[in-house]
Design a protein around this motif. Structure first.
Motif: not given
Lengths: 318, 442
Positions: B197-211, B165-172
């Motif tokens: 996928m039988n995965v036990k851990r999920g991370l959601i990464g978001i840039e700090d310009n989207k508080p 969820g970084a959305e580091c690209e400009t304008y978007l």
């Protein structure tokens, strides 16, 4: 409707060569002002002549060679100014002009213009004068106007002399107060004496990120360390000659120092070591000019040998 | 709180908040396109095979092209109406793409949908098949089929799924609005993927310009100790797959390897939302949020049917505000230029940016001044300076074997930062293409 089609990125930074050079000029301003204050009108003439000669050489050369004029990128002014600040205030003006012309035409333009020169143009210009007219290049005027009141080391009636490095070389210890070393109450080239002004310029360039700290810190640091190991006063070693000016404004010249961080560190240490070696065992009391030129010549080799690990790869050998 | 980041990178358009202010506060607005032209080769892999004919009536969500090969995915009708054309057209690729054109009858008639079940109840062994059937591919830009990503080779142990969820690209601002307005969908999509996928851990990464998005996603993920929301430093290309993995779990994807080699799978937040819709609602991927911005009268975040043409998307935003000079899909760092106004929005197009003539012109190259900025900016630690020198001297072997140009992710950071406007990224793209072509011909 005709649309442009190109590969990204479609936006570019506003920072261009011209703005970088402008930042260097701003960083040189305190040093220039201090030099003019200390050495008076004579310094103004030397600086003006070297700057104008540099600009004129570049303009005329590019006109004659039918090349695109690059005077607007301000790099010729930077070269001229650095050269002027590197000369003693008493130097004949034609020598300043000659050094500028050599720096721009022989060192910069003949090798392909900005970015393609393998030696620092201003450094080479100064080295040329130093080799050709050593006496005139090493007799310095004492500042016309001394800052503060301490003149003990040189005496009031002295109008010209050598930098404090000469007595050090001869094994004589001068008792110069630290404040004189920092403010510039010592003989020397126009721009190199006032260390406070140089440090202001350094801070400015670091803040606006024109340069990184590696070269100045490793350069000055290795001079201090090695001088101390050889039994000299490290403070005198750093503050009395051209080390600080060279480390801040000349060793950091983009075109003639290595590209990678590790290269910058090697380059800085190399410069510092050469300075101390020349001062200790060479024929000259001062070695900054030749040290930097020597390391300039090693830059392609350093670039070749320095590599860094690419993301996701084990250490690769280039 | 410490923020996750990576080494290198740049801050493009930093003084205008990455150009995102134009659409940041615009809620997503659904738009019904009058006509759609859907390319068969939107995804990476074999192009899909059209199974409808000119004149045929199609319903929303109906399969109009079948998956071809193991990596292929099907394509669905994004509007209901009449197929008016099935032919090859010049779209975003160098060669013409087979396209299906559908005229919208405005009735919004859906095919019957067959949901797999709720987030908890859906049969986990059937999820990946459902994702393939829904035609889902990476919606962050690469368009790699998601079912392949979620089926790593059996010898690779994936123990973490990362949502990008970084959305580091400009304008978007498309991902930003999605996370803000439908955070539950994003989190549910992640949970479904983790179950599949039988995965036990999920991370959601978001840039700090989207508080606001961070808050919304945190709320949606509250009480789930297997999902962690991580704040990323705002820096380009933070959302690059390799950079995100390095930033969040401090591992590197081996050269030539897959994220699965680092034990991770990375999905875009929009892809996660599409997974949720496919499993819980049975809905195929037929529309996406696209930020339409730049020199249009009312920049907006639109929910567009796949295949919407550039001119209609621009019309939906009030038309051009200035004579356009360049139109590209994606952000201004990696966006791909549309050759004309008849190019269409694909599954990967998170943005559509219009530049005027002045903005469109890339200045000529000046002498390189060896300032090292490209080297410091490179997020995969390459030497763009040396690479460009080698490219200019046509030393492809040096580029390939010594300078590792194939590791270049074409993020554009070096080109952006270069004070003498050297055409670095375009050169490396050419080099990669040339080297790839050579390998094929060998």
């Amino acid at each position: 409707m005709k649309l442009h089609v190109s590969t990204g990125p479609h936006v570019l930074t506003r920072e261009v060569t011209q703005t970088l050079m402008l930042d260097v000029l701003i960083a040189l301003a305190p040093t220039t002002v201090a030099g003019v204050y200390l050495f008076g009108l004579r310094a103004v003439w030397v600086i003006c002549v070297s700057v104008i000669a540099a600009m004129l050489s570049e303009y005329v050369w590019q006109k004659l060679m039918k090349q695109k004029a690059s005077i607007k990128d301000l790099s010729a002014i930077v070269t001229g100014l650095i050269l002027g600040l590197n000369l003693p205030s008493g130097v004949p003006l034609w020598m300043a002009a000659l050094a500028s012309a050599i720096a721009i035409i022989l060192v910069k333009q003949l090798f392909g213009g900005i970015g393609n020169n393998f030696m620092n143009p201003a450094m080479f210009g100064r080295a040329f004068l130093l080799a050709s007219w050593p006496a005139r290049m090493t007799s310095f005027f004492l500042p016309e106007r001394l800052l503060g009141n301490s003149q003990a080391a040189f005496g009031v009636d002295m109008i010209s002399g050598a930098t404090p490095l000469v007595p050090q070389k001869l094994g004589i210890t001068l008792d110069i107060p630290l404040s004189d070393l920092l403010l510039g109450n010592i003989p020397g080239s126009i721009g190199e004496v006032c260390k406070i002004a140089i440090l202001i310029g350094l801070v400015y360039m670091l803040v606006v990120k024109v340069i990184s700290w590696h070269i100045p810190v490793f350069f000055v640091g290795s001079v201090a360390l090695l001088s101390w190991l050889l039994g000299n006063d490290p403070l005198i070693a750093i503050l009395s000659g051209g080390v600080l000016f060279g480390a801040v404004f000349m060793a950091t010249d983009y075109a003639t120092n290595p590209m990678q961080k590790i290269g910058h560190i090697i380059f800085g240490i190399g410069c510092g070591t050469m300075v101390v070696v020349i001062r200790k065992w060479g024929n000259y009391p001062e070695g900054v000019t030749y040290a930097i030129l020597f390391m300039n010549c090693l830059t392609p080799l350093i670039d070749r040998l320095s590599s860094r690990r690419v993301y996701g790869m084990v250490k690769n050998h280039v | 709180m410490s923020k996750f980041s990576f080494r290198g990178g740049i801050h493009p358009l930093h003084d205008t908040h990455e150009g995102k202010d134009l659409t940041r506060n615009k809620p997503v607005r659904a738009y019904a396109s009058k006509i759609v032209t859907i390319p068969m080769d939107m995804h990476i892999g074999a192009p899909s095979n059209p199974i409808v004919k000119k004149g045929e009536q199609v319903l929303l969500g109906q399969v109009i092209a079948e998956a071809v090969g193991g990596i292929g995915i099907p394509v669905h009708a994004s509007v209901s109406g009449t197929v008016t054309d099935v032919s090859a057209k010049i779209m975003m690729r160098k060669v013409p793409s087979m396209c299906i054109t559908i005229e919208n009858n405005g009735l919004d008639e859906w095919i019957p949908l067959n949901p797999l079940g709720s987030v908890e109840s859906a049969d986990s062994t059937k999820i990946i098949q459902a994702i393939k059937a829904a035609g889902i591919c990476g919606m962050g830009g690469a368009c790699f089929p998601t079912h392949i990503k979620m089926s790593p080779p059996p010898d690779k142990q994936v123990d973490i799924i990362i949502l990008n969820g970084a959305e580091c690209e400009t304008y978007l601002t498309a991902d930003f609005r999605l996370m803000l307005e439908q955070p539950q969908k994003v989190v549910d999509g992640l949970r479904i993927a983790m179950r599949a996928m039988n995965v036990k851990r999920g991370l959601i990464g978001i840039e700090d310009n989207k508080p606001e998005a961070i808050d919304a996603i945190k709320k949606a993920a509250a009480g789930r100790d297997d999902i962690e929301v991580c704040t990323l430093k705002t820096k380009y290309p933070q959302g690059g797959e390799k950079q995100l993995i390095k930033a969040l779990i401090n591992k590197e994807v081996p050269a030539g390897g897959l994220p699965a080699d680092a034990g991770a799978v990375v999905l875009n937040v929009a892809t996660a939302a599409a997974i949720r819709d496919a499993v819980v609602e049975g809905m195929p991927l037929i529309n996406r949020i696209t930020t339409v911005t730049g020199k249009v009268k009312e920049p907006d975040n639109l929910l567009l049917p796949i295949g919407t043409l550039v001119n209609e998307a621009v019309e939906a935003c009030g038309g051009y505000s200035q004579e356009p000079g360049k139109i590209f899909f994606g952000g201004s760092m990696t966006g791909i230029c549309a050759p004309n106004e008849e190019a269409s929005v694909t599954k990967a197009n998170n943005g559509l940016v219009v530049f005027n003539e002045k903005e469109a012109i890339i200045p000529p190259e000046d002498n390189c001044i060896r300032c090292s900025r490209c080297i410091y900016a490179c997020p995969v630690y390459l030497n763009p300076y040396a690479m460009k020198k080698a490219f200019d001297m046509d030393k492809m072997d040096v580029l390939e074997n010594k300078l590792n140009v194939k590791e270049c992710i074409l993020c554009g950071a070096c080109s952006y930062i270069c004070p003498s406007h050297q055409y670095l990224t375009p050169a490396f793209k050419d080099a990669k293409d040339i080297i790839a072509a050579r390998r094929v011909s060998k």
